[in-house]
Design a protein around this motif. Sequence first.
Motif, PDB file in Angstrom:
ATOM      1  N   GLY A   1       7.355  -3.244  -1.389  1.00  0.00           N
ATOM      2  CA  GLY A   1       7.657  -1.784  -1.517  1.00  0.00           C
ATOM      3  C   GLY A   1       7.575  -0.544  -0.324  1.00  0.00           C
ATOM      4  O   GLY A   1       8.445  -1.482   0.900  1.00  0.00           O
ATOM      5  N   ASP A   2       7.413   0.603   0.007  1.00  0.00           N
ATOM      6  CA  ASP A   2       7.218   2.014  -0.032  1.00  0.00           C
ATOM      7  C   ASP A   2       6.839   1.131   1.868  1.00  0.00           C
ATOM      8  O   ASP A   2       7.484   1.658   3.092  1.00  0.00           O
ATOM      9  N   CYS A   3       5.861   0.513   2.190  1.00  0.00           N
ATOM     10  CA  CYS A   3       5.371  -0.275   3.291  1.00  0.00           C
ATOM     11  C   CYS A   3       5.488  -1.061   3.482  1.00  0.00           C
ATOM     12  O   CYS A   3       5.735  -1.370   5.374  1.00  0.00           O
ATOM     13  N   ALA A   4       6.772  -1.861   3.499  1.00  0.00           N
ATOM     14  CA  ALA A   4       7.860  -3.531   4.087  1.00  0.00           C
ATOM     15  C   ALA A   4       9.170  -2.549   4.179  1.00  0.00           C
ATOM     16  O   ALA A   4       9.972  -1.509   3.453  1.00  0.00           O
ATOM     17  N   SER A   5       9.259  -2.850   5.501  1.00  0.00           N
ATOM     18  CA  SER A   5      11.312  -2.966   5.737  1.00  0.00           C
ATOM     19  C   SER A   5      11.700  -4.367   5.237  1.00  0.00           C
ATOM     20  O   SER A   5      11.788  -5.104   6.429  1.00  0.00           O
TER      21      SER A   5
ATOM     22  N   ILE B   1       0.637  -0.981  -0.028  1.00  0.00           N
ATOM     23  CA  ILE B   1      -0.053  -0.356   0.128  1.00  0.00           C
ATOM     24  C   ILE B   1       1.084   1.423   0.022  1.00  0.00           C
ATOM     25  O   ILE B   1      -0.265   1.892   0.476  1.00  0.00           O
ATOM     26  N   GLY B   2       2.195   1.441   0.052  1.00  0.00           N
ATOM     27  CA  GLY B   2       3.405   2.417  -0.591  1.00  0.00           C
ATOM     28  C   GLY B   2       3.429   2.961   0.897  1.00  0.00           C
ATOM     29  O   GLY B   2       3.877   2.589   1.994  1.00  0.00           O
ATOM     30  N   SER B   3       3.322   4.493   0.679  1.00  0.00           N
ATOM     31  CA  SER B   3       4.076   5.646   1.988  1.00  0.00           C
ATOM     32  C   SER B   3       2.646   6.838   1.018  1.00  0.00           C
ATOM     33  O   SER B   3       1.597   7.160   0.770  1.00  0.00           O
ATOM     34  N   ALA B   4       2.524   7.416   2.406  1.00  0.00           N
ATOM     35  CA  ALA B   4       1.508   8.761   2.739  1.00  0.00           C
ATOM     36  C   ALA B   4       2.812   9.247   2.417  1.00  0.00           C
ATOM     37  O   ALA B   4       4.118  10.041   3.789  1.00  0.00           O
ATOM     38  N   THR B   5       2.274  11.024   3.037  1.00  0.00           N
ATOM     39  CA  THR B   5       3.187  12.202   3.518  1.00  0.00           C
ATOM     40  C   THR B   5       3.561  12.155   4.626  1.00  0.00           C
ATOM     41  O   THR B   5       2.538  12.688   5.790  1.00  0.00           O
ATOM     42  N   HIS B   6       4.482  12.393   5.033  1.00  0.00           N
ATOM     43  CA  HIS B   6       5.355  12.897   6.646  1.00  0.00           C
ATOM     44  C   HIS B   6       4.893  14.118   6.840  1.00  0.00           C
ATOM     45  O   HIS B   6       6.337  15.135   6.493  1.00  0.00           O
TER      46      HIS B   6
END
Length: 430
Positions: A309-313, A118-123
């Motif tokens: 993707g962005d949501c995974a470490s 699900i990607g990432s969000a603005t911080h």
Amino acid sequence: MHRIVIVGGGAGGLELATRLGDRFGARQTAHIVLVDAHPTHLWKPLLHEVAAGSMDPFTHQLEYAAQAHWHHFEFRLGALSGLDRLAKKITLAAVDDMDGAELLPSRELAYDTLVIAIGSATHFFDVVGAQQYALALDTVAQAQNCHRHLLAACMRAHANPQPYLQIAIVGGGATGVELSAQLRQTAQILATYGVSPLDPKQEIRIVIIEAGPRILSALPERVSKATTTLLAKLNIEIILNEQVASVSEPALLTVSGKTIPTHLTIWAAGIKAPAILSQLDGLATNPRGQLKVCATLQTESDPDIFAFGDCASCPWPEKKTIVPPRAQAAHQQANFLLHALTRRLKGASLPNFRYRDFGSLVSLGHFSAVGNLMGGIRGGNLFIEGLFARLMYTSLYRMHIAALHGFVWMVTDTLAHWLRRSTVPRVKLH
């Protein structure tokens, strides 16, 4: 049939659903389902072009439902809102229409294998006023909103006794840098067409505020220096070592006490994992909120749940860190999961994912592009700039199109867009 549910139709998620659908859905040997909160897909690295008006999203976006029909998978509209690992079900939030009326109710969806992308969000880093007064570039709707604000700000500025427009971009990463060059390009074109009578270089001022000692801190210093020089030629101001403390409608205030006037503030200072990840049933997350995954991309908490993707470490043993949140990483992980899930359906053991860094490219619109390529004939790090770098940057998006539709369709699509550009202005004028 084994049911694979992929949550997130970004670059990696959509590529994976497409290729799994072609491999298993067409033969009815597995049921592939893609879930996304939006009905259409646009390659996220293009959002800064949408924000500047140099790209019309309607000519580049892809309907998930159509892609599902063409490539033998199922699409479900809705945002991930819950997980029941014991029952092996996810919950999708209700979907409202543009007037706020409920379009689809909250639903449950069963899975045998779950893939979260699900990607990432603005911080916003809890900066006072940032969410209220700064524009984000997380979705197509936000990018379009930014473009509308840009056009409105240009028109209002011309009516002032001393006409000028100052645009502040918070964050000197790739998004902020690319956006600044695209905005300068847009300013020049708006002046050419008479939409904005402001002088594009003198009366439309663009400033980048970066908390670190240099822009593009994640890239080699040579790329950063070359980009700084190019931006200076475009009359784009760069303020380094300044952290934004608060955002208001007329100005930014930095931690050091400096006030930076602004008519339009765009936030490109960083990303974070979506908040829902830390609320899922027992799935471990890192301090950034990303799901912890093993080298197989299975979550540490549940072998039936994968994340990428962005949501995974994801571990990167060679660098003793985690895989960076880049489009090339999501593409590589999607390719890996295609083969890994094929082995999983056969009952075979899973291989380990290994990330290869092919370098990074930064586009400065039609002005130039810079970047570094890793490996190659000599090995090591190769600096590139100018036309060759621009062609390489463009090819990244074309590779994504080829992954979704095939090489022949990609060539046809490229030709169609090239022909169309000869009959339309270079930027959206409304």
